[in-house]
Each structure stands twice: as structure tokens, then as C-alpha cells.
Design an enzyme around this catalytic site. Structure first.
Site, short mmCIF file in Angstrom:
data_model
loop_
_atom_site.label_atom_id
_atom_site.label_comp_id
_atom_site.label_asym_id
_atom_site.label_seq_id
_atom_site.Cartn_x
_atom_site.Cartn_y
_atom_site.Cartn_z
N ASP A 1 0.81 -1.22 0.00
CA ASP A 1 0.00 0.00 0.00
C ASP A 1 0.85 1.27 0.00
O ASP A 1 2.01 1.26 0.41
CB ASP A 1 -0.90 0.03 1.24
CG ASP A 1 -2.08 -0.91 1.15
OD1 ASP A 1 -2.12 -1.72 0.21
OD2 ASP A 1 -2.96 -0.84 2.03
N HIS B 1 -4.89 9.48 0.54
CA HIS B 1 -4.90 8.63 1.73
C HIS B 1 -5.67 9.26 2.90
O HIS B 1 -5.19 9.26 4.04
CB HIS B 1 -3.46 8.32 2.16
CG HIS B 1 -3.34 7.05 2.96
ND1 HIS B 1 -3.54 7.00 4.32
CD2 HIS B 1 -3.01 5.78 2.58
CE1 HIS B 1 -3.34 5.77 4.76
NE2 HIS B 1 -3.03 5.00 3.72
N HIS C 1 -6.06 3.18 -3.98
CA HIS C 1 -5.96 3.44 -2.55
C HIS C 1 -6.26 4.91 -2.24
O HIS C 1 -5.75 5.46 -1.26
CB HIS C 1 -4.55 3.07 -2.07
CG HIS C 1 -4.43 2.81 -0.60
ND1 HIS C 1 -5.38 2.11 0.13
CD2 HIS C 1 -3.46 3.15 0.30
CE1 HIS C 1 -5.00 2.04 1.40
NE2 HIS C 1 -3.85 2.66 1.53
N HIS D 1 3.68 -2.39 3.10
CA HIS D 1 3.71 -1.03 2.54
C HIS D 1 5.01 -0.79 1.78
O HIS D 1 6.06 -1.30 2.18
CB HIS D 1 3.56 0.02 3.64
CG HIS D 1 2.26 -0.05 4.37
ND1 HIS D 1 2.01 -0.98 5.36
CD2 HIS D 1 1.12 0.69 4.24
CE1 HIS D 1 0.76 -0.82 5.81
NE2 HIS D 1 0.21 0.18 5.15
#
Length: 280
Positions: free
Chosen positions: A100, A155, A151, A245
Site C-alpha cells: 500500500d 490517503h 488506494h 507497505h
């Protein structure tokens, strides 16, 4: 018959052949959260191309996703879910690795290098602003057969946003992914794992399925490389989706951990793959 008439007829025949081939493509199953049912694709209306021997995972994974072959069939709109998908269905010891917040030129290339060294694919849930700043990394993901998901743009915590703002965050990212990766994303993941009804609805309207995770490495807390490796090893099981990540902070531990646990998973008989979206 004139030259341009022959050209037009040839294009029409090629388009018809591509459409018949796409109609016969088979699709897999999702892993669903509790209370959901798996959905199967309808039977194809026409036979597909001649059956071929199944390719080894490595023979398929590194095929480019864009720029070659007939146009892809456009999938139908997925259902609006009330919870994200938590795992994947597959044959045998199948797992999915996801990353991510990227792409980040400091860490994403090292992760891609490791995946390429072991000939596997992964999923990258990218933030639109990062993708727009580093489009060459999405191009590489496409060329090496990885799946890119949405995503959001910046964020944010979606549960604190209006529906209009959620749509903007998702839609801008879809556009950037399409422009650089070569096709619109078919998966999305809410930042912080914070989902709400608006996010599920808007994601479905944009043609995306919500994918969460089974194993959280908590690598963003920088717990140490060995701890990350142990968390993946302890959580490994058929259908598991691992969350890591490749951006959002110092991800050097995540890079080193992948170099350690990926060969361990492969040696243990796990097949690292990516999920398939049903053509509905």
C-alpha cells in the site's frame, strides 16, 4: 474493391474475432468475508479459443498487461458489498502479497526487483498523488504483470468525508491508473481499513471490488525486519492476503523482510499470485 474498403472489412473481421475470444474467457472466484457468497460468471455464449496446456505461473506472470493482443473485455459493475473481501479462493496453497501507499522511488523498485527475481506477481494499492508523481513505476508494474489497485488520491480517512469527496478521491486515482498503467483498476482498498457504505457504493459504481487483508504485518510501525518476517510466516495459510507497505515512511525493513519471507513461502509450497475479478 477499394483499398480503404478492404482495410475496413479486415478491421471488422479482427474485431469480431477478438470479441468471440473474450466471450469465452474463464474467470475465477473471490474469497469472501463472512455472510457473503461467491458469485460465478455466466456460461459463455460461444466457445473460446482452443484449450492449451496450463502455463506455469512464471510463464504467465511476466507477460505485459498492456499493449499486446486483442482489447480486454470490460467487466460488469460488481455488487455493492457491506464488508470487504478478506481472502482469496484458489487451488492449493495460494497466497496474495499486497503493498500500500506507493509507488515510492526509494522502496518500490527494490520490491519489484525481488518479485521479479522470484518470478511472482503482487498487488500494489497506489495513492493517486504518488502514482502521478512516479508514473514510470506503474508502467513497470504493468510490464511485469502486477495488479494495481486504488488506494484513493491522498490517503484520507474516508469515514470523515462526504460522498462527493470520496468519489473525487477514488475517481482521480482511477484516471491516473488508467493513463499510466493502461487500464482502470478493478480493486480498491480504504486507507486505514476504514470502510463505510458510501465507499462500498462508489467503489462498485467505478467498477471496483473492495479487498482488505488477512495478515497485517504492521510494517508501518517499523517493528524490525525479523518481526515482519515472523508475522508473515505465522499467518501463512491458503487464501491469505498479506498487507505490507512500499511508501508512507521508512520502508527499508519491508524491503528486507520481503527478501527473506518470499523464498521461505515458495520453499514451503505456497503459490504467490493475484486474484481474478469475475466477468459479471
Amino acid at each position: 474493391m477499394k483499398k480503404d474498403q478492404l482495410t475496413s472489412r479486415r478491421r471488422a473481421l479482427l474485431a469480431g474475432a477478438a470479441a468471440l475470444g473474450a466471450a469465452g474467457a474463464a474467470a475465477g472466484l473471490f474469497g469472501l468475508g463472512a455472510g457473503e457468497e461467491a458469485v460465478r460468471a455466466p456460461a459463455p455464449a460461444a466457445p473460446g479459443p482452443p484449450a492449451r496446456r496450463p502455463l506455469r505461473p512464471s510463464a504467465y506472470r511476466l507477460q505485459p498487461l498492456t499493449g499486446y493482443g486483442p482489447p480486454r473485455a470490460v467487466p460488469g459493475r460488481p455488487p455493492v458489498r457491506r464488508r470487504p473481501l478478506l481472502s482469496v479462493s484458489g487451488i492449493g496453497r495460494t497466497m496474495v502479497l499486497t503493498f500500500d501507499d506507493g509507488p515510492d522511488p526509494r522502496y518500490t523498485p527494490d520490491i519489484l526487483d525481488t518479485l521479479r527475481a522470484y518470478d511472482v506477481r503482487a498487488m500494489f494499492f497506489v495513492c493517486g498523488e504518488m502514482a502521478a508523481a512516479h508514473p514510470h513505476l506503474l508502467v513497470r508494474m504493468a510490464d511485469e504483470g502486477h495488479v494495481v489497485g486504488n488506494h484513493t488520491w491522498s490517503h484520507p480517512l474516508l469515514t470523515r468525508l462526504t460522498g462527493a469527496r470520496i468519489r473525487t478521491e477514488m475517481e482521480r486515482t482511477c484516471d491516473v491508473i488508467e493513463d499510466t498503467y493502461g487500464e482502470r483498476p478493478r480493486w480498491f482498498r480504504a486507507p486505514y481499513g476504514a470502510w463505510n457504505r458510501a465507499a462500498f457504493r462508489i467503489g462498485a459504481e467505478l467498477g471496483m471490488e473492495p479487498l482488505a487483508w488477512t495478515v497485517d504485518t504492521l510494517d508501518w510501525t517499523e517493528p524490525g525486519t525479523r518481526t515482519i518476517v515472523d508475522r508473515v510466516a505465522d499467518g501463512a495459510a491458503p487464501g491469505v492476503v498479506v498487507l505490507s507497505h512500499d511508501a508512507g515512511g521508512d520502508r527499508s525493513q519491508s524491503v528486507r523482510a520481503l527478501r527473506s519471507y518470499l523464498p521461505e513461502l515458495l520453499d514451503a509450497g505456497y503459490r504467490i499470485t493475484v486474484p481474478s475479478r469475475l466477468q459479471v
